[in-house]
Design an enzyme around this catalytic site. Structure first.
Site, PDB file in Angstrom:
ATOM      1  N   GLU A  57      -7.137   1.815 -13.416  1.00  9.00           N
ATOM      2  CA  GLU A  57      -6.678   2.666 -12.374  1.00  9.00           C
ATOM      3  C   GLU A  57      -5.405   3.141 -12.449  1.00  9.00           C
ATOM      4  OE1 GLU A  57      -5.526  -0.103  -8.973  1.00  9.00           O
ATOM      5  OE2 GLU A  57      -6.826   1.335  -7.470  1.00  9.00           O
ATOM      6  N   LYS A  64       2.289 -10.709   6.238  1.00 12.72           N
ATOM      7  CA  LYS A  64       3.212 -10.413   5.147  1.00 12.72           C
ATOM      8  C   LYS A  64       2.714  -9.019   4.610  1.00 12.72           C
ATOM      9  CE  LYS A  64       4.897 -10.230   1.092  1.00 12.72           C
ATOM     10  NZ  LYS A  64       5.331  -8.810   0.658  1.00 12.72           N
TER      11      LYS A  64
END
Ligand code: NAP
Ligand code: MG
Length: 485
Positions: free
Chosen positions: A385, A175
């Site tokens: 991040e 996926k």
């Protein structure tokens, strides 16, 4: 209308039962459609899982050398198609053609590495307390493996997960990230043409919340290997624990560099700039914080700014581009919101921080290379991040202070130090919280035959790549054989 790509399930290219597609757009020019992929449903996932489950028995009983041959064929096909696959990846997510070509070459090398895996040992002979017994270990595949991959390395990451999974005898459902799903379908075309038996490798494209989630919840999926965000990763872990599935997560980073007073400053500046700005900062191992010894701070900063100011922004397909656009509108919004947060929290923006105003960039998700100074370690831009080309410069008075601040962070993926001092290099290697460490090297990147992974919130603490992949993609069986006299 652009081309529509299909799912590959049980050896056939088929449309989704939803009859819906998703459009992939070019982040260098969002008016341009790259193509369409299937927007699949949980029924499509279940079909792929059933196919993988049915194929497992035959596949795991083939010789590992034979399995390696399929990988070798896939490698040859990918190598022939390097230009098309790299161009597709650049069109889908924006990084430069040199970067995506490098990634295809890496994928080919990974496949060739694992094609040899059948020659390597998979167990130990252990002394037994009973003198006649044979006590040994062997390894078997985990079973049906779900691969959930991100868009930032759309070629190398699916391959570094699928190649070891397959060679150890598992069957796979990929996926891929929606933003780079066409690239993933093109990789799957090479796998399909390599002739793997039906059901051994499958791809189902579609939204993470639907397709990804159905894969994770399907009780016939024995293991999930995931690279992506911490948010999705945590959800996968909880789900897998509840149903007793194996899982492996590679997630975010906030990777520090320490520059000491004896460092080669030209080297340190060059590798800090490439570590933070290449791939437009969208690497989990990208450099984002630099702790610089106060005695070399000004000189290092000037060198970094001199290099950053030469960075050529442009579409990834243009030959002289150093930095392509960000991969999507949401990436651009995130990066710009961190620039605002950095300013609000009191850091000084000393370079970039905006979308370039040039007319040529108006239909793309471009952002300038960005540098902050006067950054405090507690600020959001030093802790979280950003996943974009944003670098924070922080002054420290010695290695200990640099280490303390570098480690004061939730993540622990990669880190580097610039110094010629052997003792300080060893102190850094011993004390830094990171799974990937460089001395006088760029924080980003590691060779394919070596373990890859992080500490703390960056990982579920297993490792990918090289021999380390064996731990995740196999289960150990401990066997005691007692001869009856
Ligand atoms: P993401 O949003 O977590 O997506 C990763 C994958 O998970 C995609 O295939 C996504 O599908 C799928 N997904 C989304 N929601 C899901 C759900 N509810 N259930 C199951 N699957 C779901 O991450 P990303 O934005 O693509 O990638 C960026 C992140 O990856 C960054 O945090 C970066 O640090 C990390 N990363 C880590 C490494 C490493 O090795 N440590 C390497 C590269 C990147 P859709 O695309 O359809 O949403
Ligand atoms: Mg796209």
């Amino acid at each position: 209308m652009s081309k529509t790509y299909l799912n590959y399930i049980n050896g056939e290219w088929i449309t989704s039962q939803s009859n819906e597609t998703m459009v992939s757009k070019n982040p260098a020019n969002y008016t341009e459609e790259v193509g369409q992929v299937q927007s699949s449903t949980s029924d499509d996932v279940n079909k792929a899982v059933t196919a993988a489950k049915n194929a497992l028995k035959g596949w795991k009983n083939t010789s590992p050398l034979e399995r390696g041959e399929y990988l070798r064929k896939a490698a040859d096909l990918l190598e022939e198609r390097i230009d098309d696959i790299a161009t597709t990846a650049t069109l889908e997510m924006g990084k430069t053609l040199a970067e995506t070509k490098g990634e295809v070459a890496r994928g080919v090398a990974i496949l060739r590495y694992y094609a040899q895996e059948g020659y390597r040992k998979i167990g130990d002979n252990i002394p037994s307390a009973a003198s006649n017994n044979l006590l040994y270990t062997t390894r078997v595949p985990v079973g049906v493996v779900g691969v959930v991959s991100p868009w930032n390395f759309p070629i190398a990451i699916p391959i570094w997960k699928m190649a070891p999974a397959l060679v150890y005898g598992n069957t796979v459902i990929l996926k891929p990230a929606s933003e780079t799903a066409i690239t993933a379908v093109k990789i799957m075309e090479a796998f399909a043409e390599a002739g793997f038996p039906s059901g051994v490798v499958n791809i189902v494209t579609g939204r993470g919340s639907r397709v990804g989630n159905s894969l994770i919840e399907n009780t016939d999926v024995n293991a999930i290997t995931f690279t992506g965000s911490n948010e999705v990763g945590k959800n996968i872990a909880v789900n897998c624990i509840q149903r007793g599935a194996k899982y492996q997560l590679e997630m975010g980073g906030k990777n520090p560099v320490i520059v000491l007073d004896d460092a080669d400053l030209d080297l340190a500046a060059t590798l800090t700039v490439s570590g933070s700005m290449k791939h437009t900062g969208q690497k989990c191992t990208a450099t984002s914080r630099v702790y610089i010894h106060e005695s070399v701070y000004d000189e290092f900063k000037e060198k970094v700014l001199a290099q950053v100011s030469k960075i050529k922004i442009g579409p990834g397909l243009a030959e002289d581009t150093y930095m392509g656009p960000l991969s999507s509108k949401s990436q651009l919004d995130t990066v710009l919101s961190y620039v605002e947060k950095g300013k609000e929290e009191g850091a000084s923006l000393i370079f970039g921080g905006k979308t370039p105003t040039d007319e040529a960039f108006k239909d793309g998700y471009y952002v300038e290379p960005t540098v902050f100074e006067n950054v405090k370690n507690s600020m959001s831009i030093a802790q979280e991040e950003i996943f974009g080309p944003v670098l924070c410069l922080i002054k420290v008075s010695n290695l200990e202070e640099g280490l303390e601040q570098a480690n004061d962070n939730a993540f622990g993926l990669s880190a580097s130090v610039f110094t010629n001092n052997l003792g300080k290099s060893f102190t850094f290697v011993n004390e830094i919280d990171a799974g990937l460490i460089k001395v006088n090297g760029e924080s980003a990147g590691v060779e394919l035959q070596a373990p890859f992974g992080g500490m703390k919130a960056s990982s579920s603490h297993s490792r990918e790549q090289g021999e380390a992949a064996k731990e995740f993609f196999t289960s150990i069986k401990t066997v005691t054989i007692t001869p009856v006299q």
